[in-house]
Write an enzyme that holds these catalytic residues in place. Structure first.
Site, short mmCIF file in Angstrom:
data_model
loop_
_atom_site.label_atom_id
_atom_site.label_comp_id
_atom_site.label_asym_id
_atom_site.label_seq_id
_atom_site.Cartn_x
_atom_site.Cartn_y
_atom_site.Cartn_z
N HIS A 180 0.80 -1.24 0.00
CA HIS A 180 0.00 0.00 0.00
C HIS A 180 0.83 1.29 0.00
CE1 HIS A 180 -3.18 -2.84 1.08
NE2 HIS A 180 -4.06 -1.92 0.85
N GLY A 202 -1.07 -2.57 -5.78
CA GLY A 202 -2.03 -3.55 -5.28
C GLY A 202 -3.40 -2.94 -5.02
N HIS A 203 -3.42 -1.72 -4.57
CA HIS A 203 -4.69 -1.02 -4.32
C HIS A 203 -4.69 0.28 -5.11
CE1 HIS A 203 -8.19 0.65 -2.54
NE2 HIS A 203 -8.24 -0.14 -1.51
N GLU A 247 -14.13 -8.57 0.27
CA GLU A 247 -14.86 -7.28 0.17
C GLU A 247 -15.16 -7.01 -1.29
OE1 GLU A 247 -11.76 -4.83 2.11
OE2 GLU A 247 -13.06 -4.78 3.86
N GLU A 254 -19.62 -1.98 1.16
CA GLU A 254 -18.72 -1.18 1.99
C GLU A 254 -18.98 0.31 1.76
OE1 GLU A 254 -14.57 -2.22 1.67
OE2 GLU A 254 -13.95 -0.35 2.62
N CYS A 268 -16.97 2.72 1.82
CA CYS A 268 -15.94 3.25 0.92
C CYS A 268 -16.24 2.96 -0.55
CB CYS A 268 -14.57 2.67 1.26
SG CYS A 268 -13.81 3.38 2.72
N CYS A 302 -10.72 2.75 7.11
CA CYS A 302 -10.83 3.45 5.84
C CYS A 302 -12.12 4.25 5.73
CB CYS A 302 -10.73 2.47 4.67
SG CYS A 302 -11.82 1.05 4.82
#
Lengths: 650, 650
Positions: free
Chosen positions: B145, B194-195, B308, B324, B326, B402
């Site tokens: 991250h 990765g994100h 998720e 979620e 987010c 988050c």
């Protein structure tokens, strides 16, 4: 020394008083029919192949590393040994069933490796010792599965001793059990196993050896559970571990499904051996609650992928239900103990339901590939993110390979679940072609029968008496709850007793050649869910006999989309030819059903259109259903069990 | 230096040509009404409380440890810094909105700490460096991250600069962005984050600074995605990471929902800045596919707890939907970019739908507690095994925090989403009481309006012109798709243009004092699902205006069980008094609805009874529904959005 004759022995042999007793070793043999074919596939493909899978996965090498005969690193899976033990347990049953010499050689070879891997003090866990070191033994019961693996070792050892007469593994297991019994307890250290399994194993070891200390240790683990030991050790949420509520106070299974049900089986074993009627009644209520509020229509258990766990009551999603194969096997084991304890046919019916619709879906018809997870629906467009996801098709093995050898040991021991000895005779719980006997042949007290049947494809069950005692005896045949209108044809000299409890009993003086024919009506029937079972509101599922059915997209006519259908449950359902692609497999006689449906069309292009533009009912279609357990044996594609229903008035 | 006047500035300010332009800094102010109350709650409770939460969670201490001013160990969460950045971004908007001095002091304090924690070469990640060491930087983009945190740093820095004039964080962010731009790319190293998150941040940094190398680096990351870089690095399944298919070829979102949608927002940013009409069209199609096949009726995104993640098309479970908070925020961000790019009111409608029904449910009415996961049903008897499980009630913070600061930054910047500048005037996309203006006041070209409304409790929206250019201009008001039969009352000197595209446009020479009244019909309406949406087959959900409604058990009369009800959607739905327990909270005007239902009773004691004993329809009941976003603000208990429907013919 192995006896020369195969004699499959019971996995569970209560010492305390029970309503039903397992048949003695060698007294139950499946000789053909549906289950005969499944068992042969299990032997020829699964069990022999299982050795290769264990070797490929490094599980056997772990033993050599622990024994010091090979250098290297063990596999990371902390419960790797349990896969070896479960496979060995299956092998023992299979040797008991068939006397298979190849398997006997493998059994002795692997048993010797296990003995070599055992520590001086009796401790045995190849992965734990090699990866974490001997000084950390028992330091993390929450995660490290030492007692879980010990439980499977004990069960395998008992099976090996009972079925093959070999004592090699039993010597290893009792040494380890002795260490456990002296390590844990009021005089020793506290502890709660993160994954139950040791409880029923220790009770069974007490039954096998007569040593009460094993029972006492099982009781210690059961009584300490639900008192925060795991939370104190690792700060974990106790729900997942069935550690939130003391075992005797549990009213609804929760958390990780396999853990919860293995635990319940151990608790029931303890209730039997301590003759604790109150505890047994609580276990019966717990089982009823589980089957009523937390079981899928398949009998599958475990609603959630996360934590492989039970959900809230009636949280039973069709598509993402977990329904782990192992959880269904655990439920068979629990129901079997309840059946022995109480004699209630309801548990035999649950076993049948679970076997056909929740265990068998976990293995391919050819015995070489498995499902870990058994949902009731797979959609088109599914993207596979996990090897356990059935949308990706059956797998030859899994990183966490609990399910394959669990299926193997269940099938290899299956004949022992078919019949029991009741007070004065024999009770048939499952209908599997074979020979079953109880009583003592030496003293002329034996009652023996041959069963011939094409069940579950057909409802006709012929039972022929092959040996009978001179004294009056009983023969009880279970009548499934769906079989109202069944016909029983029996010789006139036998008295027929009341069948309200889910079974019919014949009493009198039996004679060789007596022939009893039970005809179960195999009418297809639709079922619905409870009003709280939201996922299946307005939908129906289809059964015929004990078999749950499913639609696979590949069996339908072009233009028929199983994902946009409503079924007409008031229309007749007809037997249909089995698809040739399916009957070409080693499937036994697989019934197929044709049912009437109508296409559904979206009422609007909006994803959530107004009520006035609800989905439109379109043209009629005949769709083909096959037994659910047989799905995903060809291409793996869209499948569904529950289908919206259109009542006749629509 | 901070400007003396608050001036909320746009989070997104395209440099390329777009159909709609964000309003300039200070040109959009929410002054009251529904959203005014939400924003005040956000300031007084969430943002100030957020500092304390970050401190308690150790996130601020991480900065001191990295700066070397405090000894100790950083928190284990690898993306801890991002929570600080998101909170700082929210703080910047809030200072821009209100000039809050207390927040300004906090902003400067934390910004200085961040600057002190930055390495000489520009690298900045407190947890990564402290836990893994500087030599492992960029060694595991899959999990670590670093680029995700960098993206949030950049977004916060841009917000701080645009809204407060402070340059402290922007200096930190550009130093880090320069390092990233020289590290990755055709001349540097390969890599896939990765994100996703860095993509849209780098595009925005290009917009803020004019430096094309930031856009080029974003393009590099977007173009390398879907080519196996992550799988090569760590052997991961690419689905979870939206790395299975190249970004330009994606036809359906998959994997981790927040990752997938942040990525899409970044791809759309790139399509805008490169004037790539084909890529933009693909992104529009991708958004449509998502909302049609993978969005809950709430707009919530992400069907599965495991990963998720998105599921298969139409895999939309009511009870275990993840949705979620987010992911909904990410969808707002994506839809906003598509709205700017295309001007299609459809995206403004999506933003409204998401805000009310998928973002707001994630924060309590008092702004102090959150939901991470937003399913459409919670059952009685739910056992909570995870702090994210809504059955356990709202939480003050999460280990993985988050969502809370993501809600904060969305609310604090909300006024900027209400209106845009179109070619010759102003376009109102959301109805929030406040003042909105476009054009240049210096040159007399400004069009400014005040909006007064109790929306969404009421459908009346009054727009008064407060400043107008001398030349002809346009004022566009969005008309929601559910608002057929709306009434628009406007001065006769304004020409009304076609409204088929989901908006009505007034053209002409506006004058201060011109008053336009839009009346949206607030009739309650039931919606149904697509035939493939099995989880809601035969059920309806209730909307009134933009608000989705839900039943909470606590609002029902004794004896009425919301889990065993069917609603009568052909009966009238009536406005009802808001429960006093709810209106006592800082809730704004919350409508409540009374609807007609009937009790359902099981047709049999069996869990899956025969079709002939389907659930029985019982006595009538009036049930009360409240806005879904307001659920779980009192006791957290059974709640449901979808209810089985009984058509009038039954």
């Amino acid at each position: 020394m192995t006896d020369t004759d195969p004699h499959l022995a019971p996995p569970v042999r209560p010492a305390g008083p029970t309503a039903q007793r397992p048949l003695p070793a060698g007294a139950a043999t499946i000789t053909g029919g549906f289950w005969g074919e499944r068992l042969e596939t299990n032997r020829t493909h699964a069990l022999l192949g299982g050795y290769d899978r264990l070797e490929e996965a490094g599980m056997l090498r772990n033993l050599h590393i622990a024994a010091g005969t090979v250098d290297g690193e063990v596999t990371p899976l902390i419960f790797a040994d349990s896969d070896v033990y479960k496979w060995l347990e299956a092998v023992a049953y299979e040797i008991g069933r068939t006397g298979d010499e190849q398997l006997l050689a493998l059994q002795r070879r692997v048993t010797a490796w296990i003995a070599a891997a055992q520590s001086e003090d009796g401790y045995l866990n190849t992965v734990h010792d090699q990866r974490l070191g001997t000084d950390r033994r028992w330091s993390n019961l929450t995660d490290n599965h030492e007692l879980y693996c010990a439980g499977h070792l004990i069960q395998a050892a008992i099976a090996q001793h009972r079925c093959t007469g070999d004592t090699g593994l039993l010597e290893v297991a009792t040494r380890f059990a002795d260490l456990i019994a002296t390590t844990f307890g009021p005089e020793g250290r506290d502890g709660t196993p993160g994954h139950p399994e040791i409880e029923m194993a220790l009770v069974e070891l007490f039954r096998e050896t007569g040593e009460r200390r094993y029972l006492a240790t099982a009781e210690f683990f059961l009584d300490r559970r639900g008192h925060g030991v795991l939370h104190a050790e690792r700060g974990v949420n106790p729900t997942y571990y069935s550690d939130r509520v003391p075992v005797r106070e549990t009213t609804s299974v929760e958390g990780h499904a396999v853990r919860a049900v293995y635990l319940a089986a151990g608790a029931t074993d303890r209730a039997i051996e301590t003759e604790d009627a109150g505890h047994l009644a609580q276990q019966e209520a717990l089982f009823e609650d589980m089957m009523r509020t937390k079981a899928f229509v398949s009998g599958g258990l475990g609603s959630r992928w996360e934590g492989e766990s039970f959900g809230a009551p009636y949280e039973l999603p069709t598509d993402r239900g977990y329904a782990e194969t192992c959880a269904a096997i655990a439920a068979v084991q629990w129901a079997w103990r309840l059946l022995l304890a109480t004699g209630r046919p309801r548990y035999a019916e649950a076993i049948e339901h679970l076997l056909y619709n929740a265990v068998l879906p976990g293995v391919s018809l050819d015995g070489t590939a498995y499902f870990y997870v058994n949902p009731l629906q797979v959609r088109s467009g599914a993207v596979v993110g996990d090897p356990r996801d059935p949308a990706g098709g059956r797998q030859g093995w899994f990183d966490c390979a609990c399910c394959p050898p669990n299926v193997m040991r269940t099938l290899a021991s299956l004949a022992q679940y078919v019949a029991t000895a009741e007070e004065q005779g024999l009770s048939l719980h499952q209908y599997a072609q074979g020979s079953y006997r109880c009583g003592d042949p030496g003293s002329g007290g034996e009652l023996a029968v041959d069963v011939v049947t094409d069940y579950p494809a057909d409802g006709r069950i012929e039972v022929t008496v092959t040996a009978a005692p001179s004294a009056p005896a009983s023969l009880t045949l279970r009548v499934p709850s769906w079989a109202s209108g069944y016909v029983l044809d029996a010789p006139g000299h036998l008295e027929r007793a009341d069948d309200t409890a889910g079974a019919v009993q014949l009493r009198g003086t039996f004679a060789p050649g007596d022939r009893i024919v039970l005809e179960l009506p195999m009418t297809a029937r639709f079922v619905v869910g409870h009003p709280r079972n939201d996922a299946v509101a307005g939908s129906v599922a289809l059964f015929r006999g004990p078999l749950l059915f499913a639609l696979e997209q590949q069996d339908q006519a072009p233009g028929t989309d199983i994902e946009q259908l409503a079924v007409l449950p008031d229309q007749p359902v007809r037997l249909a030819p089995t698809p040739t692609t399916l009957s070409a497999l080693p499937s036994g006689a697989l019934p197929a059903l044709s049912l009437s449906a109508r296409h559904l069309h979206p009422g609007s292009a909006e994803p959530y259109p107004a009520w006035g533009t609800a989905p439109q009912v379109g043209e009629q279609a005949d769709v083909l259903a096959i037994p659910y357990f047989a799905w995903a044996n060809r291409a793996t594609g869209p499948m569904r069990v529950w289908i919206p229903a259109l009542p006749a008035t629509t």
